[in-house]
Design a protein around this motif. Structure first.
Motif, short mmCIF file in Angstrom:
data_model
loop_
_atom_site.label_atom_id
_atom_site.label_comp_id
_atom_site.label_asym_id
_atom_site.label_seq_id
_atom_site.Cartn_x
_atom_site.Cartn_y
_atom_site.Cartn_z
N THR A 105 47.90 45.19 44.60
CA THR A 105 47.23 46.20 45.42
C THR A 105 48.17 46.74 46.48
OG1 THR A 105 45.11 45.08 45.07
CG2 THR A 105 45.22 46.64 46.89
N TYR A 121 40.57 52.96 43.49
CA TYR A 121 39.66 51.84 43.30
C TYR A 121 40.31 50.75 42.45
CZ TYR A 121 35.74 54.43 45.26
OH TYR A 121 34.90 55.10 46.12
N THR A 122 40.05 49.50 42.83
CA THR A 122 40.55 48.36 42.09
C THR A 122 39.49 47.25 42.09
OG1 THR A 122 42.27 46.64 41.97
CG2 THR A 122 41.72 47.47 44.15
N ALA A 123 39.51 46.43 41.06
CA ALA A 123 38.57 45.31 40.98
C ALA A 123 39.15 44.03 41.58
CB ALA A 123 38.18 45.07 39.52
N THR A 124 40.38 44.07 42.02
CA THR A 124 41.09 42.86 42.40
C THR A 124 40.37 42.01 43.44
OG1 THR A 124 43.21 43.88 41.88
CG2 THR A 124 43.26 41.94 43.28
N VAL A 126 37.18 42.20 44.54
CA VAL A 126 35.71 42.14 44.45
C VAL A 126 35.25 40.68 44.58
CG1 VAL A 126 33.71 42.48 42.95
CG2 VAL A 126 35.47 44.24 43.10
N HIS A 136 32.39 50.24 48.03
CA HIS A 136 32.27 49.72 46.67
C HIS A 136 31.64 50.77 45.76
CE1 HIS A 136 32.90 46.06 48.93
NE2 HIS A 136 32.89 45.32 47.85
N GLN A 142 31.15 48.12 35.98
CA GLN A 142 31.98 47.15 36.69
C GLN A 142 32.15 47.58 38.14
OE1 GLN A 142 35.79 46.35 34.90
NE2 GLN A 142 36.40 44.90 36.48
N GLU A 143 32.15 46.61 39.04
CA GLU A 143 32.28 46.89 40.46
C GLU A 143 33.75 47.01 40.87
OE1 GLU A 143 30.72 45.09 44.76
OE2 GLU A 143 30.36 43.99 42.89
N PHE A 144 34.03 48.00 41.70
CA PHE A 144 35.38 48.22 42.20
C PHE A 144 35.34 48.42 43.72
CE2 PHE A 144 35.64 49.27 37.78
CZ PHE A 144 36.93 48.96 37.39
N GLN A 146 37.29 50.27 47.05
CA GLN A 146 38.21 51.34 47.43
C GLN A 146 39.31 50.80 48.34
OE1 GLN A 146 37.71 54.61 50.57
NE2 GLN A 146 37.01 55.66 48.71
#
Length: 236
Positions: A105, A121-124, A126, A136, A142-144, A146
């Protein structure tokens, strides 16, 4: 004639101001611009926000900059490593801020800053405390989270070779964050082991084009952080 060469590290960092945001290249000691960092210590700018992969080792380089009380906030992925004691002690004492960012990230936030992308946006992160207070969104179920881009007033990086135009090539993993930091900073300052004549670097192997570089200073025999740490060197 374009000539970005500067006579000394001291001159190269002379306009870094109090409160500046400074990106510093390096993956551990690989690619760490020790001489530029030490020149910044001598220069004395304070209350800096520093963006780096880690917080330095021993009492030289970035660790010395922090120990000298010049850094108000660190944005990094690894605040504690095998030989890092300065930052952890100051952080526990409440004398320095930390923004912890997962390594991938961190790289993407810097890259986005250089590309003019304000956020992504990334899922890292979450489901972790690193996602607290951030926006979010759901994409395809899938949840990501910002993440905002990172930019800087200055970048201090290290290259293997440069020419007077500022075209750069690096030594293997010493490249690390340097190319994207050069793009994300208003002023990129480079210490290079060798400055060659214009045209001596094959355009096909240039990693960082000169358009992203403002100043170049030659350091023919750069210090190796691990050797300084193992020798117990303290700077200044």
């Amino acid at each position: 004639m374009i000539d970005k060469r500067i006579a000394s590290c001291r001159d190269a960092v002379a306009d870094i101001f109090d409160g500046a945001t400074v990106m510093i290249g390096g993956f551990g000691e690989a690619g760490s611009p020790i001489e530029l960092i030490h020149a910044l210590i001598d220069h004395g700018a304070r209350n800096l926000t520093v963006i780096n992969n880690n917080t330095g080792s021993g009492h030289v380089g970035l660790a010395a900059l922090i120990e000298n009380g010049q850094v108000g906030k660190m944005i990094c992925s690894f605040p504690r490593t095998a030989n890092s004691t300065v930052f952890p002690d100051l952080y526990r004492a409440g004398k320095i801020e930390l923004e912890l960012v997962p390594q991938g990230t961190l790289a993407e936030r810097i890259r986005a800053g250089g590309a003019g992308i304000p956020a992504f946006y990334t899922a890292t992160s979450v489901g972790t405390p690193l996602a607290d207070g951030k926006k979010h969104e759901m994409f395809d179920g899938q949840e990501f989270v910002q993440e905002r881009c990172l930019t800087a007033d200055f970048a201090l990086i290290k290259s293997l070779n440069a020419d007077r135009y500022g075209n750069l090539i690096y030594n293997k993993t010493a490249r690390n964050f340097a190319p994207i930091m050069a793009m994300a900073a208003k002023c990129t300052i480079v210490q290079t082991q060798e400055c060659v004549e214009a045209g001596d670097i094959d355009p096909e192997v240039v990693v960082t084009p000169g358009i992203f570089v403002n100043r170049i200073v030659t350091v023919e025999n750069p210090a190796q952080e691990s050797k300084l740490v193992n020798a117990g060197v303290t700077y200044p």
